[in-house]
Design an enzyme around this catalytic site. Structure first.
Site, short mmCIF file in Angstrom:
data_model
loop_
_atom_site.label_atom_id
_atom_site.label_comp_id
_atom_site.label_asym_id
_atom_site.label_seq_id
_atom_site.Cartn_x
_atom_site.Cartn_y
_atom_site.Cartn_z
N ARG A 49 -15.15 9.79 1.89
CA ARG A 49 -14.45 11.04 1.60
C ARG A 49 -14.72 11.47 0.15
O ARG A 49 -14.52 10.69 -0.78
CB ARG A 49 -12.95 10.88 1.85
CG ARG A 49 -12.61 10.81 3.33
CD ARG A 49 -11.13 10.60 3.57
NE ARG A 49 -10.72 9.25 3.32
CZ ARG A 49 -9.47 8.80 3.51
NH1 ARG A 49 -8.54 9.62 3.93
NH2 ARG A 49 -9.15 7.54 3.28
N LYS A 107 3.11 8.69 -9.33
CA LYS A 107 1.83 8.58 -8.61
C LYS A 107 0.83 9.63 -9.11
O LYS A 107 -0.32 9.32 -9.44
CB LYS A 107 2.09 8.75 -7.10
CG LYS A 107 0.85 8.76 -6.24
CD LYS A 107 0.11 7.44 -6.27
CE LYS A 107 -1.25 7.56 -5.65
NZ LYS A 107 -2.02 6.33 -5.70
N CYS A 152 -8.57 10.14 -2.90
CA CYS A 152 -7.35 10.35 -3.71
C CYS A 152 -7.53 11.24 -4.93
O CYS A 152 -6.87 12.28 -5.03
CB CYS A 152 -6.79 9.00 -4.14
SG CYS A 152 -6.13 8.08 -2.75
N PRO A 204 -19.51 5.28 -17.38
CA PRO A 204 -20.04 6.56 -16.90
C PRO A 204 -20.55 6.42 -15.47
O PRO A 204 -20.99 5.35 -15.07
CB PRO A 204 -21.19 6.85 -17.86
CG PRO A 204 -21.51 5.58 -18.56
CD PRO A 204 -20.30 4.68 -18.46
N1 LIG Z 1 -6.78 5.65 0.32
C1 LIG Z 1 -6.25 5.18 -0.80
O1 LIG Z 1 -6.87 4.44 -1.57
C2 LIG Z 1 -4.83 5.55 -1.18
C3 LIG Z 1 -4.20 4.88 -2.24
C4 LIG Z 1 -2.90 5.22 -2.56
C5 LIG Z 1 -2.24 6.23 -1.87
N2 LIG Z 1 -2.88 6.90 -0.86
C6 LIG Z 1 -2.14 7.93 -0.13
O2 LIG Z 1 -1.69 7.37 1.10
C7 LIG Z 1 -1.73 8.35 2.14
C8 LIG Z 1 -2.59 7.84 3.29
O3 LIG Z 1 -3.93 7.73 2.82
P1 LIG Z 1 -5.03 6.96 3.66
O4 LIG Z 1 -6.25 6.92 2.82
O5 LIG Z 1 -4.47 5.70 4.20
O6 LIG Z 1 -5.24 7.99 4.88
P2 LIG Z 1 -6.06 7.73 6.21
O7 LIG Z 1 -6.56 9.06 6.63
O8 LIG Z 1 -7.01 6.60 6.01
O9 LIG Z 1 -4.95 7.23 7.24
C9 LIG Z 1 -3.93 8.03 7.75
C10 LIG Z 1 -3.73 7.65 9.22
O10 LIG Z 1 -2.55 8.26 9.71
C11 LIG Z 1 -2.76 8.62 11.06
N3 LIG Z 1 -1.72 9.59 11.43
C12 LIG Z 1 -1.52 10.83 10.92
N4 LIG Z 1 -0.42 11.40 11.49
C13 LIG Z 1 0.09 10.49 12.34
C14 LIG Z 1 1.22 10.47 13.21
N5 LIG Z 1 2.08 11.50 13.30
N6 LIG Z 1 1.43 9.39 13.98
C15 LIG Z 1 0.60 8.33 13.90
N7 LIG Z 1 -0.49 8.28 13.10
C16 LIG Z 1 -0.73 9.35 12.32
C17 LIG Z 1 -4.18 9.15 11.04
O11 LIG Z 1 -4.75 9.18 12.35
C18 LIG Z 1 -4.87 8.14 10.12
O12 LIG Z 1 -5.39 7.05 10.85
C19 LIG Z 1 -2.23 9.63 1.47
O13 LIG Z 1 -1.14 10.41 1.08
C20 LIG Z 1 -2.99 9.12 0.26
O14 LIG Z 1 -3.03 10.05 -0.77
C21 LIG Z 1 -4.15 6.56 -0.50
#
Ligand SMILES: NC(=O)c1ccc[n+]([C@@H]2O[C@H](COP(=O)([O-])OP(=O)(O)OC[C@H]3O[C@@H](n4cnc5c(N)ncnc54)[C@H](O)[C@@H]3O)[C@@H](O)[C@H]2O)c1
Length: 424
Positions: free
Chosen positions: A324, A201, A257, A249
């Site tokens: 973000r 990743k 991310c 560009p």
């Molecule tokens: N956003 C992307 O495009 C993307 C792509 C690939 C990987 N990721 C990875 O995936 C992960 C999540 O990213 P995201 O963008 O979905 O984050 P996000 O902030 O959109 O969502 C995370 C959610 O988890 C909830 N949460 C946190 N702790 C919790 C708990 N204990 N119980 C219940 N809910 C809880 C938060 O309230 C939030 O709604 C990260 O590690 C990110 O790096 C993100």
């Protein structure tokens, strides 16, 4: 059919969980943010993501939303827990903040039965899943990082280039994971150990970010030398060894991310004692591109003696409501320092997010692109929304220049209306 609990209803949790439901599994989501949870229970998506509504509507009979682990009625029937919580950069160093992940692990540990599998979808540094295993030695721990992109998350999940599954247990029953990803061709599934999976990743995101930074450096050189950068990069990308993706560009990468993952990768390399120069300089190069964009806007404000500026696009990229680490935040913050300027902004999906972050005192939000630009002396394009290509640039007597940092606008239309056009 598996019973799955997905922890976190964000940009990764929702598309992944809805896709699992579409493969025939029962999916229960746990979300601690009660506003998001209420929206979801009322059938409203808390984020803008194409096709997400549809995937939910078609599979809602297999989907439930709850607030906490104690709301799970029968933990004995849960086969798999999927952790999809955020891993932002820590405040005091570049490493990932794993507090949300480990909070979820503690909660899983309190209810899971011995045969349950815990899958980490969140992006976590190398060695994290081994630490998770130390906390829950009786459970199977799997690293299956997610590669979907915001804006095309549903298709990316359903038709991935690959699914990576890392597990360190010799008795690991791969068939359950193949069943979990039931709708995806099994030849796309790559098995390895957890450290390898975690690194795939980070290595992927680091490479993509480096490619963007490289395209932006070539573009800055072209700007200095008066060369058409898009033509150069198009020809470079026609080489199959290089490929044309991620060579456009732009104003520098942002989003939830790349910035944090490059930070965490840099940190991991530093901790290992290595001095890896490419990885170390990607973020710096991106910061230079952002500065280039901010300086260009500032120069044109002076040159054109502008009091009104319009910003088209606030999301960090098109087809998402996510702001973000969006360059728009840097631009708005810089412009609001100058009290003599009126800032008008428009984004098809991300205005609520910007209002929430920056407020409405210094930025006027328009309902559409036409209203946004009507009194502007300078128009700045920051996100590549397709609708910006369709803008009619006539009847804009005040407009002196369009700064198109996404190369999306109709150049001829702009020039024909006696407006200067700047692109990367
Ligand atoms: N956003 C992307 O495009 C993307 C792509 C690939 C990987 N990721 C990875 O995936 C992960 C999540 O990213 P995201 O963008 O979905 O984050 P996000 O902030 O959109 O969502 C995370 C959610 O988890 C909830 N949460 C946190 N702790 C919790 C708990 N204990 N119980 C219940 N809910 C809880 C938060 O309230 C939030 O709604 C990260 O590690 C990110 O790096 C993100």
């Amino acid at each position: 059919m598996l019973n799955i609990v997905v922890i976190g209803c964000g940009y990764v949790g929702l598309p992944s969980g809805f896709a699992f439901a579409s493969f025939g599994h029962n999916v229960t989501f746990i979300e601690k943010d009660t506003k998001k949870l209420d929206d979801l229970k009322n059938g409203k998506m808390p984020i803008y993501e194409p096709k997400l509504d549809d995937l939910f509507s078609k599979n809602k009979k297999n989907i439930a939303f709850i607030e906490k682990f104690s709301d799970i009625t029968d933990p004995k029937v849960i086969d798999i827990y999927v952790i999809a919580v955020g891993t932002p950069t820590l405040n005091d160093c570049q490493n990932a903040d794993l507090s949300y992940v480990f909070k979820a692990v503690d909660e899983i540990a309190s209810i899971a039965h011995n045969n349950a599998i815990v899958i980490t979808k969140s992006t976590v540094p190398v060695g994290t899943n081994a630490k998770i295993k130390e906390k829950i030695p009786h459970l199977t721990v799997v690293s299956s990082p997610e590669f979907l992109r915001e804006g095309s998350a549903v298709d990316d999940f359903l038709y991935p280039d690959r699914v990576v599954i890392g597990c360190d247990s010799l008795e690991f029953d791969k068939s359950k994971l193949i069943n979990l990803y039931g709708g995806i061709l099994s030849e796309k599934i790559v098995f390895m150990d957890t450290k390898g999976a975690e690194l795939v990743k980070y290595a992927s995101n680091t490479f993509l970010a480096a490619k963007i930074a490289f395209a932006n450096e070539i573009s800055r050189f072209c700007d200095k030398e008066g060369i058409f950068s898009q033509g150069v990069l198009k020809a470079v990308g026609m080489d199959k060894r290089i490929g044309d993706k991620f060579l456009n560009p732009g104003p520098g990468f942002g989003g939830s991310c790349f910035p944090k993952d490059i930070d965490a990768m840099e940190y991991q390399v530093e901790q290992s004692g290595l001095d890896l120069k490419i990885i170390k300089n990607i973020k710096k190069s991106n910061d230079d591109q952002k500065k280039f964009v901010l300086d260009k806007i500032e120069d044109e404000l002076k040159n054109k003696n502008a009091k009104n500026i319009a910003l088209l696009g606030l999301a960090f990229k098109a087809n998402t409501s996510d702001i973000r680490c969006s360059i728009a935040i840097d631009v708005v913050k810089k412009l609001t320092d100058n009290k003599n300027i009126t800032i008008t902004a428009y984004d098809p999906e991300a205005m609520d997010e910007m209002r929430h972050l920056i407020g409405s005192d210094r930025v006027k939000y328009s309902d559409n692109a036409k209203d946004c630009i009507k009194d502007a002396r300078i128009v700045v394009v920051l996100t590549e929304w397709a609708e910006f290509h369709e803008i009619k640039w006539s009847s804009l007597p005040d407009c002196k220049i369009v700064l198109d940092f996404r190369n999306i606008c109709n150049k001829n239309e702009i020039i024909n209306n006696k407006i200067e056009y700047y692109h990367l």
